[in-house]
Write a protein that holds these residues in place. Structure first.
Motif, PDB file in Angstrom:
ATOM      1  N   ASN A  74     -94.607  39.957  18.316  1.00  0.00           N
ATOM      2  CA  ASN A  74     -93.244  40.483  18.492  1.00  0.00           C
ATOM      3  C   ASN A  74     -92.631  40.068  19.817  1.00  0.00           C
ATOM      4  OD1 ASN A  74     -93.166  41.703  15.973  1.00  0.00           O
ATOM      5  ND2 ASN A  74     -93.972  43.642  16.724  1.00  0.00           N
ATOM      6  N   ALA A  75     -93.471  39.857  20.831  1.00  0.00           N
ATOM      7  CA  ALA A  75     -92.951  39.421  22.127  1.00  0.00           C
ATOM      8  C   ALA A  75     -92.332  38.030  22.026  1.00  0.00           C
ATOM      9  CB  ALA A  75     -94.068  39.426  23.156  1.00  0.00           C
ATOM     10  N   LYS A  76     -92.844  37.234  21.092  1.00  0.00           N
ATOM     11  CA  LYS A  76     -92.326  35.884  20.886  1.00  0.00           C
ATOM     12  C   LYS A  76     -91.381  35.808  19.684  1.00  0.00           C
ATOM     13  CE  LYS A  76     -96.334  33.516  22.881  1.00  0.00           C
ATOM     14  NZ  LYS A  76     -97.422  32.521  22.655  1.00  0.00           N
ATOM     15  N   ASN A  77     -91.140  36.955  19.038  1.00  0.00           N
ATOM     16  CA  ASN A  77     -90.284  36.966  17.855  1.00  0.00           C
ATOM     17  C   ASN A  77     -90.744  35.945  16.819  1.00  0.00           C
ATOM     18  OD1 ASN A  77     -88.532  39.076  18.203  1.00  0.00           O
ATOM     19  ND2 ASN A  77     -86.728  37.829  18.512  1.00  0.00           N
ATOM     20  N   THR A  78     -92.040  35.879  16.630  1.00  0.00           N
ATOM     21  CA  THR A  78     -92.609  34.865  15.746  1.00  0.00           C
ATOM     22  C   THR A  78     -93.655  35.483  14.832  1.00  0.00           C
ATOM     23  OG1 THR A  78     -92.249  33.146  17.402  1.00  0.00           O
ATOM     24  CG2 THR A  78     -93.795  32.639  15.640  1.00  0.00           C
ATOM     25  N   VAL A  79     -93.647  35.052  13.589  1.00  0.00           N
ATOM     26  CA  VAL A  79     -94.679  35.441  12.631  1.00  0.00           C
ATOM     27  C   VAL A  79     -95.403  34.179  12.186  1.00  0.00           C
ATOM     28  CG1 VAL A  79     -93.091  35.346  10.659  1.00  0.00           C
ATOM     29  CG2 VAL A  79     -95.157  36.735  10.527  1.00  0.00           C
ATOM     30  N   TYR A  80     -96.693  34.319  11.914  1.00  0.00           N
ATOM     31  CA  TYR A  80     -97.524  33.170  11.589  1.00  0.00           C
ATOM     32  C   TYR A  80     -98.172  33.353  10.216  1.00  0.00           C
ATOM     33  CZ  TYR A  80     -97.171  32.676  16.641  1.00  0.00           C
ATOM     34  OH  TYR A  80     -96.695  32.576  17.918  1.00  0.00           O
ATOM     35  N   LEU A  81     -98.480  32.231   9.598  1.00  0.00           N
ATOM     36  CA  LEU A  81     -99.278  32.246   8.372  1.00  0.00           C
ATOM     37  C   LEU A  81    -100.354  31.179   8.516  1.00  0.00           C
ATOM     38  CD1 LEU A  81     -99.591  33.517   5.531  1.00  0.00           C
ATOM     39  CD2 LEU A  81     -98.303  31.539   4.659  1.00  0.00           C
ATOM     40  N   GLN A  82    -101.598  31.623   8.621  1.00  0.00           N
ATOM     41  CA  GLN A  82    -102.738  30.721   8.701  1.00  0.00           C
ATOM     42  C   GLN A  82    -103.208  30.407   7.292  1.00  0.00           C
ATOM     43  OE1 GLN A  82    -104.208  29.339  11.519  1.00  0.00           O
ATOM     44  NE2 GLN A  82    -105.507  28.171  10.095  1.00  0.00           N
ATOM     45  N   LEU A  83    -103.216  29.142   6.949  1.00  0.00           N
ATOM     46  CA  LEU A  83    -103.615  28.704   5.620  1.00  0.00           C
ATOM     47  C   LEU A  83    -104.956  27.985   5.731  1.00  0.00           C
ATOM     48  CD1 LEU A  83    -100.382  28.670   5.847  1.00  0.00           C
ATOM     49  CD2 LEU A  83    -100.459  27.200   3.850  1.00  0.00           C
ATOM     50  N   ASN A  84    -105.989  28.562   5.167  1.00  0.00           N
ATOM     51  CA  ASN A  84    -107.327  27.982   5.203  1.00  0.00           C
ATOM     52  C   ASN A  84    -107.793  27.594   3.799  1.00  0.00           C
ATOM     53  OD1 ASN A  84    -107.561  28.492   8.027  1.00  0.00           O
ATOM     54  ND2 ASN A  84    -108.222  30.595   7.575  1.00  0.00           N
ATOM     55  N   SER A  85    -108.772  26.705   3.755  1.00  0.00           N
ATOM     56  CA  SER A  85    -109.357  26.275   2.477  1.00  0.00           C
ATOM     57  C   SER A  85    -108.272  25.905   1.478  1.00  0.00           C
ATOM     58  CB  SER A  85    -110.245  27.391   1.902  1.00  0.00           C
ATOM     59  OG  SER A  85    -111.261  27.738   2.804  1.00  0.00           O
ATOM     60  N   LEU A  86    -107.365  25.075   1.920  1.00  0.00           N
ATOM     61  CA  LEU A  86    -106.204  24.736   1.093  1.00  0.00           C
ATOM     62  C   LEU A  86    -106.605  24.001  -0.181  1.00  0.00           C
ATOM     63  CD1 LEU A  86    -103.733  23.882   3.923  1.00  0.00           C
ATOM     64  CD2 LEU A  86    -103.281  25.507   2.082  1.00  0.00           C
ATOM     65  N   LYS A  87    -105.858  24.292  -1.232  1.00  0.00           N
ATOM     66  CA  LYS A  87    -106.076  23.684  -2.536  1.00  0.00           C
ATOM     67  C   LYS A  87    -104.800  22.962  -2.947  1.00  0.00           C
ATOM     68  CE  LYS A  87    -108.843  27.733  -3.871  1.00  0.00           C
ATOM     69  NZ  LYS A  87    -108.973  28.838  -4.854  1.00  0.00           N
ATOM     70  N   SER A  88    -104.914  22.052  -3.892  1.00  0.00           N
ATOM     71  CA  SER A  88    -103.736  21.310  -4.347  1.00  0.00           C
ATOM     72  C   SER A  88    -102.685  22.268  -4.908  1.00  0.00           C
ATOM     73  CB  SER A  88    -104.123  20.275  -5.394  1.00  0.00           C
ATOM     74  OG  SER A  88    -104.772  20.898  -6.495  1.00  0.00           O
ATOM     75  N   GLU A  89    -103.123  23.374  -5.496  1.00  0.00           N
ATOM     76  CA  GLU A  89    -102.169  24.328  -6.065  1.00  0.00           C
ATOM     77  C   GLU A  89    -101.423  25.136  -5.003  1.00  0.00           C
ATOM     78  OE1 GLU A  89    -105.400  23.972  -6.894  1.00  0.00           O
ATOM     79  OE2 GLU A  89    -106.330  25.934  -7.352  1.00  0.00           O
ATOM     80  N   ASP A  90    -101.785  24.960  -3.735  1.00  0.00           N
ATOM     81  CA  ASP A  90    -101.038  25.598  -2.652  1.00  0.00           C
ATOM     82  C   ASP A  90     -99.816  24.770  -2.257  1.00  0.00           C
ATOM     83  OD1 ASP A  90    -104.191  26.494  -1.215  1.00  0.00           O
ATOM     84  OD2 ASP A  90    -102.814  27.810  -2.322  1.00  0.00           O
TER      85      ASP A  90
END
Length: 124
Positions: A74-90
């Protein structure tokens, strides 16, 4: 009014990871529920993850549970999404969204502001 800008998308191979970022400007996002959605070609937009304003509560779509992780600074006004073990359907365009609701939610209509999206492509 909140303006959202996603970044961090790209082309990766199956099994690799990416971290998406969503920067909010115009108004602090500290009181907003923040969500991530995605849309693959020819498919409807799909809920990926959401996080409460404090970060204490999260929710995930069934297809990404255990592989993706949502967080916020919140201090950086930023939200993150960590995507691991990615698949082609992602493979999809990933959208960040902000909601004035009171808890993380998977329904699109609960979200008031949307970013333009960032493309994630996973090659198999």
């Amino acid at each position: 009014q909140v303006h959202l800008v996603e970044s961090g998308g790209g082309l990766v191979q199956a099994g690799e990871s990416l971290r998406l970022s969503c920067a909010a400007t115009g108004r602090t996002m500290v009181t907003y529920i923040m969500g991530w959605f995605r849309q693959a070609p020819g498919k409807e937009r799909e809920f990926v993850a959401a996080i409460s304003w404090s970060g204490d509560s999260t929710d995930y779509g069934d297809s990404v549970k255990g592989r993706f992780a949502v967080s916020r600074d919140n201090a950086k006004n930023t939200v993150y999404l960590q995507l691991n073990s990615l698949k082609s359907e992602d493979t999809a365009v990933y959208y960040c969204a902000a909601s004035l609701g009171t808890s993380p939610h998977y329904k699109e209509h609960k979200y008031d502001y949307w970013g333009q999206g960032t493309q994630v492509t996973v090659s198999s």
